[in-house]
Design an enzyme around this catalytic site. Structure first.
Site, PDB file in Angstrom:
ATOM      1  N   HIS A 100       0.710  -1.178  -0.046  1.00 16.94           N
ATOM      2  CA  HIS A 100       0.087  -0.142   0.086  1.00 16.94           C
ATOM      3  C   HIS A 100       0.975   1.112   0.014  1.00 16.94           C
ATOM      4  CE1 HIS A 100       0.665  -1.271   4.284  1.00 16.94           C
ATOM      5  NE2 HIS A 100       0.753   0.038   4.617  1.00 16.94           N
ATOM      6  N   HIS A 102       0.894   5.221   1.104  1.00 13.01           N
ATOM      7  CA  HIS A 102       0.217   6.206   1.863  1.00 13.01           C
ATOM      8  C   HIS A 102       0.353   7.570   1.113  1.00 13.01           C
ATOM      9  CE1 HIS A 102       0.359   3.996   6.104  1.00 13.01           C
ATOM     10  NE2 HIS A 102       1.130   3.307   5.057  1.00 13.01           N
TER      11      HIS A 102
HETATM   12  P1  AMP Z   1       1.461   0.123   7.336  1.00 15.78           P
HETATM   13  O1  AMP Z   1       2.143   0.827   8.759  1.00 15.78           O
HETATM   14  O2  AMP Z   1       2.324   0.957   6.389  1.00 15.78           O
HETATM   15  O3  AMP Z   1       1.517  -1.011   7.047  1.00 15.78           O
HETATM   16  O4  AMP Z   1       0.268   0.958   7.309  1.00 15.78           O
HETATM   17  C1  AMP Z   1      -0.955   0.400   7.462  1.00 15.78           C
HETATM   18  C2  AMP Z   1      -1.990   1.314   7.775  1.00 15.78           C
HETATM   19  O5  AMP Z   1      -3.110   0.713   7.486  1.00 15.78           O
HETATM   20  C3  AMP Z   1      -2.020   2.146   9.137  1.00 15.78           C
HETATM   21  O6  AMP Z   1      -1.777   3.506   8.856  1.00 15.78           O
HETATM   22  C4  AMP Z   1      -3.370   1.773   9.698  1.00 15.78           C
HETATM   23  O7  AMP Z   1      -3.900   3.036  10.304  1.00 15.78           O
HETATM   24  C5  AMP Z   1      -4.069   1.509   8.351  1.00 15.78           C
HETATM   25  N1  AMP Z   1      -5.435   0.507   8.635  1.00 15.78           N
HETATM   26  C6  AMP Z   1      -5.177  -0.570   9.152  1.00 15.78           C
HETATM   27  N2  AMP Z   1      -6.613  -1.268   8.883  1.00 15.78           N
HETATM   28  C7  AMP Z   1      -7.318  -0.305   8.196  1.00 15.78           C
HETATM   29  C8  AMP Z   1      -8.798  -0.181   7.822  1.00 15.78           C
HETATM   30  N3  AMP Z   1      -9.642  -1.229   8.112  1.00 15.78           N
HETATM   31  N4  AMP Z   1      -9.233   0.688   7.081  1.00 15.78           N
HETATM   32  C9  AMP Z   1      -8.452   1.888   6.896  1.00 15.78           C
HETATM   33  N5  AMP Z   1      -6.928   1.904   7.243  1.00 15.78           N
HETATM   34  C10 AMP Z   1      -6.478   0.822   7.890  1.00 15.78           C
END
Ligand code: AMP
Ligand code: ZN
Length: 134
Positions: A100, A102
């Site tokens: 993903h 950001h």
């Molecule tokens: P990472 O730390 O790069 O793996 O980012 C994962 C991101 O996904 C974090 O910023 C979380 O807040 C976000 N996240 C986790 N679950 C969900 C969800 N159901 N909907 C939207 N964002 C999410």
């Protein structure tokens, strides 16, 4: 849930998300723990874990979507700029093992910061020689 992957479940519409964009390849939705107003995640619908196991062609297409969504957020929000973050592996803070990107909208004077400090020039020279691509 397919793969036991929460982002696959979001892409499949099996669990809700605050979707801001979708097409045949990607879904973009608001991060539920935002760094800033409008913090958005862009994911491919097809599962891969991180940058390194995502096909080049897919990455090329995703970054165009990241650009499109970022441009839209910049126009739609009070937003002076944005960061693109992409974490790989636990050590890098990756918590969800579905690749993903950001998009973190920024405004002048906001409190977000990446701390850095001047690097040692000799160390940088040696390091560049060690890691330079042929
Ligand atoms: P990472 O730390 O790069 O793996 O980012 C994962 C991101 O996904 C974090 O910023 C979380 O807040 C976000 N996240 C986790 N679950 C969900 C969800 N159901 N909907 C939207 N964002 C999410
Ligand atoms: Zn997945």
């Amino acid at each position: 849930m397919k793969n036991n992957c929460i982002f696959c479940a979001i892409a499949a519409g099996e669990i809700p998300s605050f979707k801001v964009y979708e097409d045949e390849l990607v879904v973009a939705y608001l991060d539920i723990n935002p760094f800033s107003e409008g913090h958005t995640l862009v994911i491919p619908k097809v599962h891969s874990e991180g940058l390194l196991d995502t096909p080049d062609a897919t990455l090329a297409e995703i970054i165009v979507r990241v650009k499109k969504v970022a441009a839209h957020l910049k126009a739609a929000l009070p937003c002076d700029g944005f960061n693109i973050l992409q974490n790989n592996g636990e050590a890098a803070g990756q918590t969800v093992r579905h690749v993903h990107f950001h998009i973190v909208p920024r405004t002048g004077g906001d409190a977000l910061a990446f701390a850095n400090r001047p690097g040692d020039r000799e160390h940088l020279k040696a390091l560049a020689a060690r890691v330079r691509l042929a």
